[in-house]
Design a protein around this motif. Structure first.
Motif, PDB file in Angstrom:
ATOM      1  N   SER A   1      -3.051   0.092   3.762  1.00  0.00           N
ATOM      2  CA  SER A   1      -3.073   1.336   2.981  1.00  0.00           C
ATOM      3  C   SER A   1      -2.695   1.076   1.539  1.00  0.00           C
ATOM      4  O   SER A   1      -1.836   0.261   1.250  1.00  0.00           O
TER       5      SER A   1
ATOM      6  N   GLY B   1       0.160   7.517  -0.517  1.00  0.00           N
ATOM      7  CA  GLY B   1       0.721   7.655   0.821  1.00  0.00           C
ATOM      8  C   GLY B   1       0.977   6.324   1.483  1.00  0.00           C
ATOM      9  O   GLY B   1       1.108   6.231   2.695  1.00  0.00           O
TER      10      GLY B   1
ATOM     11  N   ILE C   1       3.310   3.056   7.183  1.00  0.00           N
ATOM     12  CA  ILE C   1       3.898   3.688   8.361  1.00  0.00           C
ATOM     13  C   ILE C   1       3.713   2.805   9.569  1.00  0.00           C
ATOM     14  O   ILE C   1       2.626   2.367   9.870  1.00  0.00           O
TER      15      ILE C   1
ATOM     16  N   VAL D   1      -4.933  11.261   6.903  1.00  0.00           N
ATOM     17  CA  VAL D   1      -5.446  10.071   6.218  1.00  0.00           C
ATOM     18  C   VAL D   1      -4.486   9.685   5.098  1.00  0.00           C
ATOM     19  O   VAL D   1      -4.198   8.509   4.881  1.00  0.00           O
ATOM     20  N   ASP D   2      -3.957  10.683   4.400  1.00  0.00           N
ATOM     21  CA  ASP D   2      -2.999  10.428   3.311  1.00  0.00           C
ATOM     22  C   ASP D   2      -1.741   9.756   3.837  1.00  0.00           C
ATOM     23  O   ASP D   2      -1.115   8.944   3.160  1.00  0.00           O
ATOM     24  N   SER D   3      -1.365  10.072   5.087  1.00  0.00           N
ATOM     25  CA  SER D   3      -0.126   9.509   5.626  1.00  0.00           C
ATOM     26  C   SER D   3      -0.293   8.068   6.079  1.00  0.00           C
ATOM     27  O   SER D   3       0.688   7.368   6.286  1.00  0.00           O
ATOM     28  N   GLY D   4      -1.537   7.610   6.259  1.00  0.00           N
ATOM     29  CA  GLY D   4      -1.736   6.226   6.669  1.00  0.00           C
ATOM     30  C   GLY D   4      -1.630   6.005   8.162  1.00  0.00           C
ATOM     31  O   GLY D   4      -1.598   4.871   8.632  1.00  0.00           O
ATOM     32  N   LEU D   5      -1.562   7.074   8.950  1.00  0.00           N
ATOM     33  CA  LEU D   5      -1.528   6.919  10.408  1.00  0.00           C
ATOM     34  C   LEU D   5      -2.890   6.452  10.898  1.00  0.00           C
ATOM     35  O   LEU D   5      -3.915   6.832  10.351  1.00  0.00           O
TER      36      LEU D   5
END
Lengths: 214, 230
Positions: free
Chosen positions: A67, A71, A75, B164-168
């Motif tokens: 990523s 953001g 994670i 998608v913004d959180s990267g999950l």
């Protein structure tokens, strides 16, 4: 040589897997079967929004997606074998309870919680006395290995039951990396050897199970 | 006519009074305006991911927190324990902003349940054992006359962008479109796999309408991809 896209969205195919292909899916990517031109083709598909990274390993090319952007808190949750940085919160006679703060993964270090405040719920880890070191495991005195407030580098050995992950510090490069003398009231100590730390200001030594710095 | 009045300060001789043209009906414009979509992500700094979508006056925001450690029950049963261990739990909360009026007929519980099912099928929850992912969706503006199915579609798209913004990790980005009582959610890159279908009332010719909705979803997906790639 197949050219992979640089930046991908979740679900986007990256490269197809041909019979003699050397590509493997790494972190952030997975293998999927998709229909294209009425044929079922296996592809490596992205699971995240990010940049495609290729790594060569044992003759195979591993494709990962990392990523980027606002953001990109990387994670992740602790997995078996991950090296984590944790802070010792409480010690008893047989175990040391820690808050896990960050993980070192294959693609870099990641923070677990985006906010490192005191009141935030952290992932919890437990180092049992038999997992602290590899020699004389039964005669370990926990108070001579860790103290509350110490920052340790540990490895996850099991997902555990309930809320705590099981950690170990029984390698040379695992153990206390940062600690303050006098129960946290003094200065930051430096490691002398794997069992001793010294406060540079007062010269007093304290017993800890230290990690090898280099 | 020249009026000369020496006792008063008059304006220029050719001045005419201002006359306001009556305002055209602005309320109808919200439903007839072109279907533009405005998106923004990463607005909430202390969350893991966030997004805000706006279309024709309807504004929805979604905030993602997670994966967070989950509190196991004091007496977990055998099945509960293994479920906690193997994958993340996913929760959606839908609420209307206190500033919105006239939403009494909107069933927020039903919206939350419909939306949750879509993401249970799309997120790779096995990658995050012993944790919970929480999504808070809030409708900030709801113009009059906007049907419930459009709110559901926008909420789904908003949560997609926030995740998608959180990267999950997710199999694909679910895209939702609504048309006259039918809400279809598909995974476009997985050969248009349907992950959600809500039909408000009996609808004739559903199969043929689905093809049209799938085509519309591809257009929305292109917009979302263009925005994400910036």
């Amino acid at each position: 040589m197949i050219s992979a896209p640089e930046k991908v969205v979740p679900g986007q195919p990256i490269v197809p897997i041909l019979p003699d292909s050397v590509y493997e899916a790494g972190e952030g990517a997975s293998m999927k079967k998709l229909y294209a031109n009425n044929e079922l083709i296996t592809c490596i598909v992205s699971n995240k929004l990010g940049k495609v990274i290729t790594q060569e390993k044992d003759g195979k090319t591993i494709i990962s997606v990392v990523s980027v952007g606002s953001g990109s808190n990387k994670i992740t949750t602790p997995k078996v074998g991950d090296i984590v940085i944790a802070k010792v919160v409480r010690i008893t006679g047989t175990r040391a309870l820690c808050d896990i703060y960050s993980i070192e993964t294959a693609t870099g270090t990641g923070l677990i919680n985006s906010v490192l405040a005191e009141g935030v719920e952290n992932f919890r880890g437990v180092v049992r006395s038999q997992d602290i070191r590899s020699t004389n495991r039964d005669s370990v005195k926990l108070v001579e290995c860790f103290k509350p407030g110490d920052i340790i580098r540990a490895q996850v050995i099991s997902l555990g039951d309930g809320r705590d992950y099981f950690l170990t510090t029984s390698r040379n490069d695992l153990g206390v990396i940062f600690a303050k003398s006098n129960g946290g009231a003094g200065q930051m100590m430096l490691a002398l050897d794997w069992q001793t730390m010294v406060c540079p200001e007062t010269g007093k030594t304290e017993k800890r199970k230290c990690a090898k710095p280099f | 006519m020249n009026i000369i009045d020496r006792r008063r300060l008059l304006g220029p001789p050719n001045a005419v009074p201002v006359k306001f043209v009556a305002e055209t009906q602005e309320k109808d414009q919200t439903t007839q305006a072109p279907k533009e979509l405005f998106m923004e992500r990463g607005l909430v700094a202390n969350s893991n991911g966030s997004a805000c979508l706006e279309s024709r006056g309807l504004v929805i925001q979604a905030i993602v927190y997670g994966p967070r450690p989950v509190q196991p029950n004091f007496t977990p049963s055998a099945t509960q324990g293994s479920e906690l261990m193997s994958r993340a739990t996913f929760n959606v909360e839908f609420e209307m902003s206190p500033l919105v009026s006239g939403f009494a007929t909107l069933d927020t519980q039903k919206l939350a349940v419909c939306v949750r099912d879509v993401f249970l099928a799309s997120l790779l929850l096995d990658s995050y054992p012993k944790s919970t992912i929480d999504v808070h969706v809030q409708c900030l503006s709801l113009p009059q006359g906007v049907p419930e199915d459009e709110v559901l579609a926008m909420a789904t798209n908003c949560i997609s962008v926030a995740l998608v913004d959180s990267g999950l990790e997710m199999r694909d980005v679910p895209v939702s479109v609504a048309n006259d009582g039918v809400v279809l959610t598909v995974l476009n890159y997985q050969n248009d796999e349907i992950v959600g279908l809500v039909v408000g009332r009996s609808v004739e010719g559903l199969a043929s309408r689905l093809e049209g909705l799938k085509e519309e979803s591809r257009g929305v997906r292109r917009e979302i991809d263009t925005f994400l790639m910036k």
